[in-house]
Design an enzyme around this catalytic site. Sequence first.
Site, PDB file in Angstrom:
ATOM      1  N   HIS A 226       0.843  -1.193   0.000  1.00  0.00           N
ATOM      2  CA  HIS A 226       0.000   0.000   0.000  1.00  0.00           C
ATOM      3  C   HIS A 226       0.882   1.249   0.000  1.00  0.00           C
ATOM      4  CE1 HIS A 226      -3.356  -2.600   1.911  1.00  0.00           C
ATOM      5  NE2 HIS A 226      -3.561  -2.472   0.614  1.00  0.00           N
TER       6      HIS A 226
ATOM      7  N   GLU B  30       1.784   3.169   3.136  1.00  0.00           N
ATOM      8  CA  GLU B  30       2.483   2.375   4.134  1.00  0.00           C
ATOM      9  C   GLU B  30       3.958   2.215   3.746  1.00  0.00           C
ATOM     10  OE1 GLU B  30       0.158  -1.202   4.663  1.00  0.00           O
ATOM     11  OE2 GLU B  30      -1.666  -0.059   5.039  1.00  0.00           O
TER      12      GLU B  30
ATOM     13  N   HIS C  71       2.781  -4.645   6.603  1.00  0.00           N
ATOM     14  CA  HIS C  71       1.883  -3.498   6.420  1.00  0.00           C
ATOM     15  C   HIS C  71       1.980  -2.599   7.653  1.00  0.00           C
ATOM     16  CE1 HIS C  71      -0.653  -4.893   2.914  1.00  0.00           C
ATOM     17  NE2 HIS C  71      -0.025  -6.014   3.231  1.00  0.00           N
TER      18      HIS C  71
ATOM     19  N   GLU D  69       1.066  -6.097  10.850  1.00  0.00           N
ATOM     20  CA  GLU D  69       0.698  -4.678  10.880  1.00  0.00           C
ATOM     21  C   GLU D  69       1.640  -3.954  11.836  1.00  0.00           C
ATOM     22  OE1 GLU D  69      -1.396  -3.316   8.939  1.00  0.00           O
ATOM     23  OE2 GLU D  69      -2.804  -4.859   8.270  1.00  0.00           O
TER      24      GLU D  69
END
Length: 304
Positions: free
Chosen positions: A61, A64, A207, A266
């Site tokens: 992404h 990110e 991420h 994450e």
Amino acid sequence: MSKRNDVEIATDNFEAELKRLERCYAFVTTGTIGHSATGKPIPFARIGAGPFRWHFNGACHGNEWITTPLLTRFVAEYAEAIADNRPFWGKSSEDLFARNSLYVVPMLNPDGVELARHGLSPDQPFAEKLLQWNRGSNRFHRWKANARGVDLNDQFPAYWEDEVARRGVTAPCARDYGGLGPLSEPEAAALAAFTERNDFHAVIALHTQGEEIYWNYRGEEPPESKIWAERMAQAAGYRAVYLEGSDAGYKDWFIHRFGRPGFTVEAGWGHNPLPTNAFEEMYDDIARLLAEALDCSPTSPARR
């Protein structure tokens, strides 16, 4: 223009850093898995020649992008530890090297990163459409998708249709649009082909944010996935989370396709894009987590 800080410079220069490592260390090789929608290369680095094949990737992404310098620094420090035969985050670098072959793609989505960090460039071929997809705004700091407005982590053939229906997003935009079909985007197709070609035994997609590790997928994950996730979570101070109601991501497809351990990590905490002043604290956690992942590989030769 504001002065770039060290983390931003490291992001811009990550490909040069991979090349430097290749020149310095005979056990590091680099290459390209493919190209983005606008033709930008998607570099990778390989370190080690052990039987267990790990893959880490970042910046799926655009907003990110801080995952790119996190992974690049990890590779650099791992290589230095191997060359000096010294411990690496509490592990024997010699042992990790002997057991693992590590393939790292620090930036899967270079077009999205460029948009999130710099906005529209003068030579952006999709500029007019991108402005429309971004609701007429020149601010792309929240942009997750690639240059064609497709969310790359909704692109993989693991119940893709279910994810499209759940998202309810039917046109290109900053996030959550799954495209015209699975692997319609060159970045996702390149990563899938790279994965098939190298027959990875386990993967991590890095991420941001949430300090969580997702390790399961529709009951198709192997028994060791939960154990490994809990080990990584303990090392980093993160949480290992059983996740439901999500499909078409890279780790989803990897588990669905191979039945092997796949993880979404994450990193960090806050709102994307995470601030660069959080980098050192994030790296301390992520380096411990990734070193623990390498240490999860079997001590005996992996199955082929």
